[in-house]
Each structure stands twice: as structure tokens, then as C-alpha cells.
Design an enzyme around this catalytic site. Structure first.
Site, PDB file in Angstrom:
ATOM      1  N   ASN A 189      76.541-106.016  87.068  1.00 30.92           N
ATOM      2  CA  ASN A 189      77.701-106.274  86.210  1.00 30.92           C
ATOM      3  C   ASN A 189      77.375-107.311  85.141  1.00 30.92           C
ATOM      4  O   ASN A 189      78.093-108.302  84.965  1.00 30.92           O
ATOM      5  CB  ASN A 189      78.930-106.656  87.045  1.00 30.92           C
ATOM      6  CG  ASN A 189      79.531-105.435  87.704  1.00 30.92           C
ATOM      7  OD1 ASN A 189      79.877-104.465  87.018  1.00 30.92           O
ATOM      8  ND2 ASN A 189      79.610-105.441  89.024  1.00 30.92           N
ATOM      9  N   HIS A 190      76.270-107.078  84.488  1.00 26.34           N
ATOM     10  CA  HIS A 190      75.879-107.887  83.331  1.00 26.34           C
ATOM     11  C   HIS A 190      74.877-107.084  82.513  1.00 26.34           C
ATOM     12  O   HIS A 190      74.368-106.052  82.974  1.00 26.34           O
ATOM     13  CB  HIS A 190      75.266-109.232  83.774  1.00 26.34           C
ATOM     14  CG  HIS A 190      74.036-109.092  84.615  1.00 26.34           C
ATOM     15  ND1 HIS A 190      74.034-109.231  85.992  1.00 26.34           N
ATOM     16  CD2 HIS A 190      72.759-108.810  84.268  1.00 26.34           C
ATOM     17  CE1 HIS A 190      72.818-109.047  86.451  1.00 26.34           C
ATOM     18  NE2 HIS A 190      72.016-108.785  85.433  1.00 26.34           N
ATOM     19  N   ALA A 191      74.616-107.562  81.313  1.00 24.92           N
ATOM     20  CA  ALA A 191      73.549-107.012  80.475  1.00 24.92           C
ATOM     21  C   ALA A 191      72.659-108.172  80.045  1.00 24.92           C
ATOM     22  O   ALA A 191      73.050-109.343  80.170  1.00 24.92           O
ATOM     23  CB  ALA A 191      74.129-106.310  79.250  1.00 24.92           C
ATOM     24  N   ARG A 200      74.366-103.171  83.724  1.00 23.86           N
ATOM     25  CA  ARG A 200      73.862-102.571  84.942  1.00 23.86           C
ATOM     26  C   ARG A 200      74.762-102.826  86.142  1.00 23.86           C
ATOM     27  O   ARG A 200      75.386-103.886  86.254  1.00 23.86           O
ATOM     28  CB  ARG A 200      72.422-103.018  85.259  1.00 23.86           C
ATOM     29  CG  ARG A 200      72.228-104.367  85.898  1.00 23.86           C
ATOM     30  CD  ARG A 200      71.907-105.515  84.956  1.00 23.86           C
ATOM     31  NE  ARG A 200      71.383-105.204  83.670  1.00 23.86           N
ATOM     32  CZ  ARG A 200      70.101-105.299  83.359  1.00 23.86           C
ATOM     33  NH1 ARG A 200      69.228-105.712  84.251  1.00 23.86           N
ATOM     34  NH2 ARG A 200      69.706-105.047  82.135  1.00 23.86           N
TER      35      ARG A 200
END
Ligand code: T46
Length: 134
Positions: free
Chosen positions: A51-53, A99
Site C-alpha cells: 500500500n505504497h509506491a 503495490r
């Protein structure tokens, strides 16, 4: 040329009787200089990690044990799904992909990364990520 996520298949040296060795080597099958290696483990299978890029980080990620399901999304909304279910299968992740990962109970994720850890390289808010679309 725009980089896209893709599977890198590592060599598998050995036999079923003896077991196997796979090798990651810069300039052979890793498309950047490795500055950091980290691994995650004991993730319960109901937990979604990620839950980040990343802004600039390039990665090759393996499941050295167990199974890991990846969902990657770029700012255009294109979604790529991968299952890492063999220890000689790596996933190249370029910068700019949101992701989400799910793990089998025994999964060990190993990441080779192009940069040292820097929280400023993370985009952890999905709306901020989508706002990067020009
Ligand atoms: C990624 C996926 C596949 C550090 O202090 N140093 C480090 O090098 C890393 C990677 C993390 N951390 C700290 C930052 C957080 O306080 O460890 C904690 C957990 O990190 P995070 O919530 O980002 O974990 P994941 O599993 O969601 O993501 C990790 C990586 O951070 C990320 O780069 O792509 O694995």
C-alpha cells in the site's frame, strides 16, 4: 524507454537429488547496482502489506520460500498481477507502482533494492499517488 514490471527467471543450478542454487548478479540479471537487501517474514496470510509506491526505487523481489501475490498499479491505472511461487522467480518493480502484497504463512520476501532506505522515497497515500497523473 519506459520500464515495466516483469518476471526475471534466475538460473537454477542443481538436481532434485542435491537441491538447487540460484544466483543474482549485478550486470547479469539485476538491472541496477544493489544498495540494500531486506527481507520480510512471518506475515499472517490475512494481512495485506505494501500500500505504497516508490518515487525512484528500483527493486527485484523474490519469494525465497512460500507464495507471494503481488498487485501493481501505475498512475495510468494499469494493473499488473504476479505470483511469486518459485525461489528462482524474481519480480522487477520500477519506480511509480502502487503495490499490494499477500503472503502464504511461510513466505519469505527478499528484496534487492537500488537505493538506501529513505522514507521520503515512499508515497503512502493512494490519492497523492493518483494525483501524480499529469
Ligand atoms: C517494498 C515492499 C516489498 C526500514 O526501517 N528500513 C527498510 O529498509 C525498510 C524496507 C523498512 N523499514 C521500516 C519502515 C517501516 O517502519 O520498516 C517498517 C515496515 O516497512 P513497510 O511498512 O514499508 O513494509 P512493507 O512490507 O509494506 O514494504 C516493504 C518495503 O518497505 C517496500 O520498499 O517495496 O516491502
Amino acid at each position: 524507454m519506459k520500464e515495466e514490471p516483469h518476471i526475471i527467471t534466475f538460473n537454477k543450478i542443481g538436481t532434485p537429488n542435491l537441491g538447487y542454487i540460484s544466483v543474482a548478479e549485478v550486470a547479469d540479471n539485476i538491472p541496477f547496482d544493489i544498495k540494500r537487501v531486506y527481507w520480510t517474514y512471518f506475515t499472517p496470510n490475512h494481512v495485506e502489506r505494501g500500500n505504497h509506491a516508490h518515487v525512484a526505487l528500483r527493486q527485484v523481489i523474490l519469494s525465497v520460500a512460500g507464495i507471494i501475490n503481488f498487485e501493481l498499479e501505475n498512475v495510468e491505472g494499469e494493473v499488473f498481477k504476479f505470483t511469486l511461487d518459485e525461489p528462482n522467480k524474481g519480480l522487477f518493480v520500477p519506480p511509480g507502482y502502487w503495490r499490494k502484497m499477500r503472503f502464504s504463512h511461510n513466505a519469505v520476501l527478499l528484496c534487492m533494492a537500488s537505493l538506501a532506505y529513505d522514507e521520503k522515497d515512499y508515497i503512502r497515500n493512494y490519492d497523492d499517488f493518483k494525483a501524480l497523473k499529469k
